[in-house]
Design a protein around this motif. Structure first.
Motif, PDB file in Angstrom:
ATOM      1  N   TRP A   1       0.837  -1.209   0.000  1.00  0.00           N
ATOM      2  CA  TRP A   1       0.000   0.000   0.000  1.00  0.00           C
ATOM      3  C   TRP A   1       0.871   1.258   0.000  1.00  0.00           C
ATOM      4  N   VAL A   2       1.909   1.232   0.816  1.00  0.00           N
ATOM      5  CA  VAL A   2       2.814   2.385   0.882  1.00  0.00           C
ATOM      6  C   VAL A   2       3.640   2.501  -0.397  1.00  0.00           C
ATOM      7  N   LEU A   3       4.143   1.377  -0.884  1.00  0.00           N
ATOM      8  CA  LEU A   3       5.022   1.407  -2.048  1.00  0.00           C
ATOM      9  C   LEU A   3       4.304   1.838  -3.315  1.00  0.00           C
ATOM     10  N   VAL A   4       3.077   1.377  -3.493  1.00  0.00           N
ATOM     11  CA  VAL A   4       2.367   1.688  -4.743  1.00  0.00           C
ATOM     12  C   VAL A   4       2.038   3.173  -4.843  1.00  0.00           C
ATOM     13  N   THR A   5       1.917   3.846  -3.701  1.00  0.00           N
ATOM     14  CA  THR A   5       1.648   5.291  -3.715  1.00  0.00           C
ATOM     15  C   THR A   5       2.914   6.110  -3.493  1.00  0.00           C
ATOM     16  N   GLY A   6       4.014   5.468  -3.218  1.00  0.00           N
ATOM     17  CA  GLY A   6       5.253   6.184  -2.971  1.00  0.00           C
ATOM     18  C   GLY A   6       5.249   6.989  -1.686  1.00  0.00           C
ATOM     19  N   GLY A   7       4.329   6.688  -0.771  1.00  0.00           N
ATOM     20  CA  GLY A   7       4.253   7.437   0.478  1.00  0.00           C
ATOM     21  C   GLY A   7       3.801   8.877   0.290  1.00  0.00           C
ATOM     22  N   LEU A   8       3.226   9.183  -0.876  1.00  0.00           N
ATOM     23  CA  LEU A   8       2.831  10.559  -1.199  1.00  0.00           C
ATOM     24  C   LEU A   8       1.889  11.150  -0.162  1.00  0.00           C
ATOM     25  N   HIS A   9       0.861  10.398   0.192  1.00  0.00           N
ATOM     26  CA  HIS A   9      -0.155  10.925   1.105  1.00  0.00           C
ATOM     27  C   HIS A   9       0.325  10.899   2.557  1.00  0.00           C
ATOM     28  N   LEU A  10       1.185   9.950   2.881  1.00  0.00           N
ATOM     29  CA  LEU A  10       1.767   9.922   4.220  1.00  0.00           C
ATOM     30  C   LEU A  10       2.603  11.172   4.472  1.00  0.00           C
ATOM     31  N   ASP A  11       3.288  11.631   3.445  1.00  0.00           N
ATOM     32  CA  ASP A  11       4.077  12.857   3.569  1.00  0.00           C
ATOM     33  C   ASP A  11       3.176  14.053   3.877  1.00  0.00           C
ATOM     34  N   GLY A  12       2.024  14.113   3.219  1.00  0.00           N
ATOM     35  CA  GLY A  12       1.080  15.191   3.501  1.00  0.00           C
ATOM     36  C   GLY A  12       0.558  15.146   4.919  1.00  0.00           C
ATOM     37  N   LEU A  13       0.258  13.939   5.396  1.00  0.00           N
ATOM     38  CA  LEU A  13      -0.222  13.792   6.769  1.00  0.00           C
ATOM     39  C   LEU A  13       0.846  14.220   7.768  1.00  0.00           C
ATOM     40  N   ALA A  14       2.100  13.838   7.502  1.00  0.00           N
ATOM     41  CA  ALA A  14       3.192  14.215   8.401  1.00  0.00           C
ATOM     42  C   ALA A  14       3.353  15.728   8.465  1.00  0.00           C
TER      43      ALA A  14
END
Length: 240
Positions: free
Chosen positions: A68-81
């Protein structure tokens, strides 16, 4: 198809055909395909979960989460952080919050929020594997990306130099109502009202908080919306 490829290229790390320079109109239309990209991501996750269901559930859940993280490249996790750091370190000051969101480094609050969110996702995925229920994994990415469209339609964009600035200049807000409605109806029909209600409450809180602190939304807020809505959907679904 160019608009779809643009959406897929932006939201995932899945290789896409080279379609050449994008016209501004096509760039705006690409946002309409965000839920469709979410459906593709969800399909990949659901198929992987089904393939791993016969093995150790904890290991399977970890692999699905990693995918899940790899397919999105962590894009949205970066925004949350970025939002987590800004919400705490900005002290309610708009300009200070925006400066923090532009800082590429992450503070301890961001790390804690990411760990908690990934822990919730991991636990919910493990429950799905144990019960062999894959519909929440299929639809959570759809609803998460529909949340971006809903914020685009209902909130001002406050970062004129952000990645979404050019897209929003040509964003067809009226047409966006259809993929938003289709995503909500599909989520309700397949998952029932609790996951949809949980997602809605989280999104309302995030939108009100972003307006109060920033005067509107940024790309980081869009990313945070994806992660929080996805987590709300699969966590609520795990209790059913």
């Amino acid at each position: 198809m160019q608009a779809f490829w643009l959406a897929l290229q932006f939201l995932t790390r899945i290789p896409v055909p080279d379609t050449g320079p994008a016209a501004p109109r096509r760039l705006g239309q690409s946002a309409l395909y965000y839920p469709a990209v979410g459906l593709l991501v969800g399909l990949l996750l659901a198929l992987l979960a089904a393939a791993l269901a016969g093995g150790p559930h904890l290991v399977g859940a970890a692999l699905v989460l990693a995918a899940w993280v790899l397919v999105t490249g962590g894009l949205h996790l970066d925004g949350l952080a970025d939002c987590a750091d800004a919400w705490v370190g900005g002290y309610g000051d708009r300009e200070r919050s925006l400066r923090i969101m532009k800082d590429p480094s992450s503070g301890p609050i961001a790390v804690c929020v990411l760990l908690l969110l990934l822990l919730l996702k991991f636990a919910a995925i493990e429950a799905m594997l144990a019960e062999q229920r894959y519909a929440p994994l299929l639809l959570a990415p759809v609803l998460g990306r529909a949340a971006i469209l809903l914020l685009m339609c209902s909130s001002a964009y406050v970062n004129p130099h952000g990645l979404a600035a050019k897209l929003l200049e040509q964003f067809p807000a009226d047409a966006a109502r259809w993929p938003i409605a289709a995503s909500a109806v599909l989520g309700w029909a397949v998952l029932g009202w609790p996951p949809l209600l949980a997602a809605g409450l989280v999104l309302v809180w995030l939108r009100r908080s972003a307006i109060a602190r920033l005067g509107g939304c940024t790309g980081d807020v869009y990313g945070a919306a994806v992660e929080l809505v996805e987590t709300a959907v699969i966590t609520a679904a795990a209790f059913r």
